[in-house]
Structure formats: C-alpha cells, structure tokens
Design a protein around this motif. Structure first.
Motif, PDB file in Angstrom:
ATOM      1  N   ILE A   1       1.225  -1.044  -0.317  1.00 50.52           N
ATOM      2  CA  ILE A   1       0.314  -0.256   0.141  1.00 50.52           C
ATOM      3  C   ILE A   1       0.998   0.736  -0.268  1.00 50.52           C
ATOM      4  N   GLY A   2       1.962   1.317   1.178  1.00 48.45           N
ATOM      5  CA  GLY A   2       2.867   2.172   0.753  1.00 48.45           C
ATOM      6  C   GLY A   2       3.397   2.435  -0.507  1.00 48.45           C
ATOM      7  N   PHE A   3       3.710   2.059  -1.173  1.00 47.76           N
ATOM      8  CA  PHE A   3       4.888   1.857  -2.758  1.00 47.76           C
ATOM      9  C   PHE A   3       3.358   2.376  -3.765  1.00 47.76           C
ATOM     10  N   GLU A   4       2.612   1.848  -3.288  1.00 50.99           N
ATOM     11  CA  GLU A   4       0.931   1.962  -4.713  1.00 50.99           C
ATOM     12  C   GLU A   4       0.973   3.612  -4.141  1.00 50.99           C
TER      13      GLU A   4
ATOM     14  N   LEU B   1       1.523   6.554  -7.021  1.00 54.32           N
ATOM     15  CA  LEU B   1       0.057   7.094  -7.375  1.00 54.32           C
ATOM     16  C   LEU B   1       0.589   9.282  -7.267  1.00 54.32           C
ATOM     17  N   PHE B   2       0.534   9.448  -6.074  1.00 55.54           N
ATOM     18  CA  PHE B   2       1.095  11.215  -6.015  1.00 55.54           C
ATOM     19  C   PHE B   2       2.351  11.268  -6.513  1.00 55.54           C
TER      20      PHE B   2
ATOM     21  N   ALA C   1      12.912   1.044  -4.604  1.00 54.37           N
ATOM     22  CA  ALA C   1      11.541   1.637  -4.570  1.00 54.37           C
ATOM     23  C   ALA C   1      11.410   3.057  -6.073  1.00 54.37           C
ATOM     24  N   VAL C   2      11.983   3.849  -5.215  1.00 60.54           N
ATOM     25  CA  VAL C   2      12.214   5.504  -5.845  1.00 60.54           C
ATOM     26  C   VAL C   2      12.911   5.297  -7.202  1.00 60.54           C
ATOM     27  N   SER C   3      13.893   4.785  -7.057  1.00 60.91           N
ATOM     28  CA  SER C   3      14.463   4.042  -8.634  1.00 60.91           C
ATOM     29  C   SER C   3      13.140   4.137  -9.608  1.00 60.91           C
ATOM     30  N   GLU C   4      12.604   3.621  -9.561  1.00 56.67           N
ATOM     31  CA  GLU C   4      11.234   2.177  -9.915  1.00 56.67           C
ATOM     32  C   GLU C   4      10.058   2.925 -10.310  1.00 56.67           C
ATOM     33  N   ILE C   5       9.741   4.367  -9.062  1.00 55.97           N
ATOM     34  CA  ILE C   5       8.914   5.162  -9.009  1.00 55.97           C
ATOM     35  C   ILE C   5       9.584   6.369 -10.156  1.00 55.97           C
ATOM     36  N   LYS C   6      10.810   7.330  -9.942  1.00 56.20           N
ATOM     37  CA  LYS C   6      11.249   7.469 -11.194  1.00 56.20           C
ATOM     38  C   LYS C   6      11.661   6.905 -12.698  1.00 56.20           C
TER      39      LYS C   6
ATOM     40  N   GLU D   1      -6.076   0.440  -4.903  1.00 58.42           N
ATOM     41  CA  GLU D   1      -7.393   0.619  -4.966  1.00 58.42           C
ATOM     42  C   GLU D   1      -7.483   1.821  -3.168  1.00 58.42           C
ATOM     43  N   SER D   2      -6.530   1.348  -2.316  1.00 57.60           N
ATOM     44  CA  SER D   2      -6.155   1.738  -0.721  1.00 57.60           C
ATOM     45  C   SER D   2      -5.320   3.207  -1.769  1.00 57.60           C
ATOM     46  N   ALA D   3      -4.582   3.102  -2.226  1.00 58.41           N
ATOM     47  CA  ALA D   3      -3.466   4.879  -3.042  1.00 58.41           C
ATOM     48  C   ALA D   3      -4.532   5.592  -3.340  1.00 58.41           C
ATOM     49  N   ASP D   4      -5.760   5.078  -4.079  1.00 62.06           N
ATOM     50  CA  ASP D   4      -7.134   5.917  -4.436  1.00 62.06           C
ATOM     51  C   ASP D   4      -7.616   6.880  -3.322  1.00 62.06           C
ATOM     52  N   GLY D   5      -7.787   5.422  -1.985  1.00 60.35           N
ATOM     53  CA  GLY D   5      -8.347   6.483  -1.180  1.00 60.35           C
ATOM     54  C   GLY D   5      -8.390   7.017  -0.262  1.00 60.35           C
ATOM     55  N   LEU D   6      -6.365   7.150  -0.462  1.00 58.85           N
ATOM     56  CA  LEU D   6      -6.041   7.852   0.527  1.00 58.85           C
ATOM     57  C   LEU D   6      -5.730   9.813  -0.321  1.00 58.85           C
ATOM     58  N   LEU D   7      -4.832   9.190  -1.593  1.00 58.26           N
ATOM     59  CA  LEU D   7      -5.492  10.215  -2.196  1.00 58.26           C
ATOM     60  C   LEU D   7      -6.808  10.891  -2.148  1.00 58.26           C
ATOM     61  N   ALA D   8      -7.860  10.549  -2.436  1.00 63.41           N
ATOM     62  CA  ALA D   8      -9.457  10.907  -1.750  1.00 63.41           C
ATOM     63  C   ALA D   8      -9.286  12.487  -0.465  1.00 63.41           C
TER      64      ALA D   8
END
Length: 251
Positions: free
Chosen positions: A17-20, A24-25, A46-51, A222-229
């Motif tokens: 969940i933290g990574f997703e 997303l953010f 994780a940072v490298s993958e997101i970048k 889906e969890s990430a979407d809820g946190l963004l909201a």
C-alpha cells in the motif's frame, strides 16, 4: 524544491500500500513524496522504480525504522533540513507477527503498528505544525474496529488475529488522541482502513501474496486512490473519524 509542493511522508513505503500510494501521488505535479522505509536497499529501489515511470511529481527517500527512536529522530531531522515541514504524514508501516506465543505476537505487533506510529506522530508533529494544510492519516484496519468485532454479521467477527486486531484498535485511539491534541492547531487526523488488498503484510513472500489473491484481495492501488481522496479534501467532512473507501467504520 518548489515550496508550493505538498510534502507527503509515508512510512513503510517500499512495498504494498505504501509503495502504490507513493507511486500514485508522484504522478501529480503538485506533490513531493518522501518514501520512508527501514531498508535502505528497498527504499532506494522503490524510488528508482517510481522515477522510471517518469512521474510528474517529485520523489525522494528517507530511511526510517519505526521501532528505533534514533532512526525516527534522524528521519525527522533530515526532512526538516530538506523541506522544513510535512504537509501529509501517512503512518503506514505495519506487520503481522508470526511469533509462537501470544505475548511474543503482541510485543512484535504493537512495537511496529502502534508504538512506532505513536512515536513517529509525536516526533513529526512540529513538522506538521509548520504546514498550513497538515494532515495525518493512520493506516488502520476493519479488524481494529471493536464495533465490528462484536457484530456476528461482520466478516471480522471472531477473526483469529488477536494481536493485530488489538494493535489496530490501539492505533484508532492514537487517531482520536492526535485529533483532539492537534485538531485545534489545524492538523486534520483520520484512521483509514485500506481494505483487503494484495500486500506482503504477512511476511510470507509470494506464497502469502497468492493466498491473499485466492481469498479475494484487491489491488493496493484502490487503497492509494482512497488515500489520495482524503489528502485532496474529499473526506474533510469526516475528519477525526475511522474511514474506509465507501464510508465510516464504528470505533
């Protein structure tokens, strides 16, 4: 660093969940995401993958072990030095213990899930209070709801996970406490149940992931979407409450 960016610090953000949530953010240009992780190797990966996904936002890594006070203090000092504040703190780091005895399970689980979150919240409070739009989100679970645990119609009724359930119930008290302590100073605080999603929370690797999928676990996106909201103000009417994606749980 653009001072207008929203600074988001996420513990336990190297996977699940933290990574997703970090991923997303980071797709949104107005956010700077700080991946907090105990393992330097996993955090930097994780940072490298997101970048590599060429995000519109920016991202960095800060090492933090929520069971170690020096690590927490060092993380807060690093964030203060680089950013001067935190706009959003997401207490996401969590475990399910596989210790043989209940006492061992309780000690291990509370150390990360509850004590760790409480100390991180306390240590990072000055950074939140330096923000004009501060939010704290504690990742809880429906398993931590006393109301649901006592409801024979609930899927959590008689769930065989006492240590985890108690740790999340205690985290919900942390949410209530911090909301009362910091709310009148402009910090909005919530508990959030991310739902039953695919993670390696059990610490059993791919086998555990596949077992969760077989039991109907959904994507952590889906969890990430809820946190963004929540962060974007769509759940401000429910501040101080125990949220899930579609509503509010009873404590």
């Amino acid at each position: 660093m653009d001072s207008n960016k929203t600074i988001v610090f996420i513990t336990g953000a190297s996977g699940g969940i933290g990574f997703e949530t970090a991923s997303l953010f980071a797709t949104i240009s107005s956010y700077h995401v700080i991946v907090g992780a105990r393992s330097i190797e996993k955090g930097e990966k994780a940072v490298s993958e997101i970048k590599s996904q060429k995000p519109q936002g920016t991202i960095s890594f800060v090492q933090i072990d929520v069971t170690d006070d020096k690590s927490i203090n060092d993380a807060a000092a690093a964030v203060e030095k680089d950013f001067g504040r935190v706009d959003v703190l997401i207490n996401n780091a969590g475990i399910i213990s596989h210790a043989e005895s209940l006492r061992g399970q309780l000690r291990e689980t509370f150390e990360t899930n509850t004590i760790g979150a409480a100390v991180v919240s306390q240590t990072f409070s000055p950074l939140l209070l330096s923000s004009q739009k501060a939010k704290m989100i504690n990742i809880s679970s429906g398993l931590g709801s006393i109301t649901l645990t006592l409801d024979p119609k609930s899927p959590y009724y008689k769930a065989p996970a006492p240590a985890y359930m108690m740790s999340k119930a205690a985290m919900n008290m942390l949410t209530a406490y911090e909301s009362a302590r910091l709310g009148d100073q402009g910090v909005k605080v919530w508990s959030y149940c991310p739902g039953y999603v695919v993670t390696n929370l059990t610490g059993t690797g791919e086998k555990g992931v596949q077992e969760r999928i077989a039991r109907g676990a959904k994507s952590p996106k889906e969890s990430a979407d809820g946190l963004l909201a929540i962060v974007e103000g769509k759940r401000d009417a429910d501040v101080g409450m125990f949220l899930h994606k579609d509503g509010i749980y009873g404590w």
